[in-house]
Motif scaffolding. Structure first.
Motif, mmCIF file in Angstrom:
data_model
loop_
_atom_site.group_PDB
_atom_site.id
_atom_site.type_symbol
_atom_site.label_atom_id
_atom_site.label_comp_id
_atom_site.label_asym_id
_atom_site.label_seq_id
_atom_site.Cartn_x
_atom_site.Cartn_y
_atom_site.Cartn_z
ATOM 1 N N THR A 36 44.492 29.985 36.615
ATOM 2 C CA THR A 36 44.039 30.884 37.627
ATOM 3 C C THR A 36 45.355 31.555 38.258
ATOM 4 O O THR A 36 46.516 31.208 37.864
ATOM 5 N N ASP A 56 43.357 38.634 40.934
ATOM 6 C CA ASP A 56 43.295 37.171 40.586
ATOM 7 C C ASP A 56 42.347 37.021 39.341
ATOM 8 O O ASP A 56 41.268 37.810 39.499
ATOM 9 N N VAL A 83 40.540 34.200 36.367
ATOM 10 C CA VAL A 83 40.451 32.742 36.108
ATOM 11 C C VAL A 83 39.963 32.803 34.504
ATOM 12 O O VAL A 83 39.376 33.651 33.971
ATOM 13 N N LEU A 129 50.270 32.170 35.070
ATOM 14 C CA LEU A 129 48.893 31.520 35.722
ATOM 15 C C LEU A 129 49.285 30.245 35.830
ATOM 16 O O LEU A 129 49.962 29.380 35.209
ATOM 17 N N GLY A 171 44.669 24.987 36.618
ATOM 18 C CA GLY A 171 43.704 24.228 37.877
ATOM 19 C C GLY A 171 43.262 23.133 37.405
ATOM 20 O O GLY A 171 43.618 22.553 36.512
#
Length: 187
Positions: free
Chosen positions: A65, A160, A162, A181, A184
């Motif tokens: 992320t 942003d 993912v 990045l 996560g």
């Protein structure tokens, strides 16, 4: 063939642990003695249901992320309208997955923006970008092609993102990390 993608098997919480999930899986499984599959269960209890059928996860799905710290301009260029995009996508899917994903492309195209990526005149990869940041799936004729497509997609991202990738895909993991990045929690 022997490849199978199972998606969207859901049981209402009040009906869970009563054999409903097993019955649904039996209905689609049939008499097949063994199948390979891609599974991405959000609920750990679902992994046990799949595992009893031999569908054991082989690699974790990693979530990256953040806001990409790279600029436009890379190894691949977005492809303009391709004369036979379906055949090109099929070739990428055969190389990346071992089977055609035409039904998935039809579905993803209703939800996301697809970019096909070329090196010279050859279409070598594709990527999807969904509203609000999710990127993927991404596939290429080779792992470096897929990584270059991810880098290109991240360079065009305005906020942003993912990105979920198999942990076994070293090229995609390295591309996500090189773009700044953050890793996560594993889903």
């Amino acid at each position: 063939g022997d490849a199978w993608f199972l998606a969207s098997l859901f049981v209402r919480p009040d009906a869970q642990a009563h054999g409903v999930g097993n019955a649904l899986l039996e209905a689609v499984w049939g008499e097949a003695p063994q199948r390979r599959t891609l599974t991405d269960a959000i609920q750990p209890v679902s992994n046990a249901l799949y595992g009893r059928r031999g569908l054991v996860p082989a690699t974790p799905v990693l979530a990256f992320t953040g806001r990409a710290q790279i600029h436009c301009g890379g190894e691949l260029e977005p492809a303009a309208d391709h004369t036979d995009v379906a055949a090109a996508l099929r070739a990428v899917d055969e190389a990346a997955y071992g089977f055609d994903r035409a039904p998935d492309h039809a579905y993803w195209a209703t939800l996301a923006r697809r970019t096909t990526w070329r090196r010279g005149d050859e279409l070598v990869a594709y990527s999807y970008a969904f509203p609000n940041g999710p990127i993927g799936p991404i596939a290429g004729l080779t792992p470096p092609d897929a990584a270059a497509a991810l880098t290109g997609e991240l360079a065009c991202a305005t906020g942003d993102v993912v990105v979920r990738v198999p942990g076994s895909s070293r090229a995609l993991v390295e591309a996500a990390l090189a773009a700044g990045l953050r890793l996560g929690p594993t889903p």
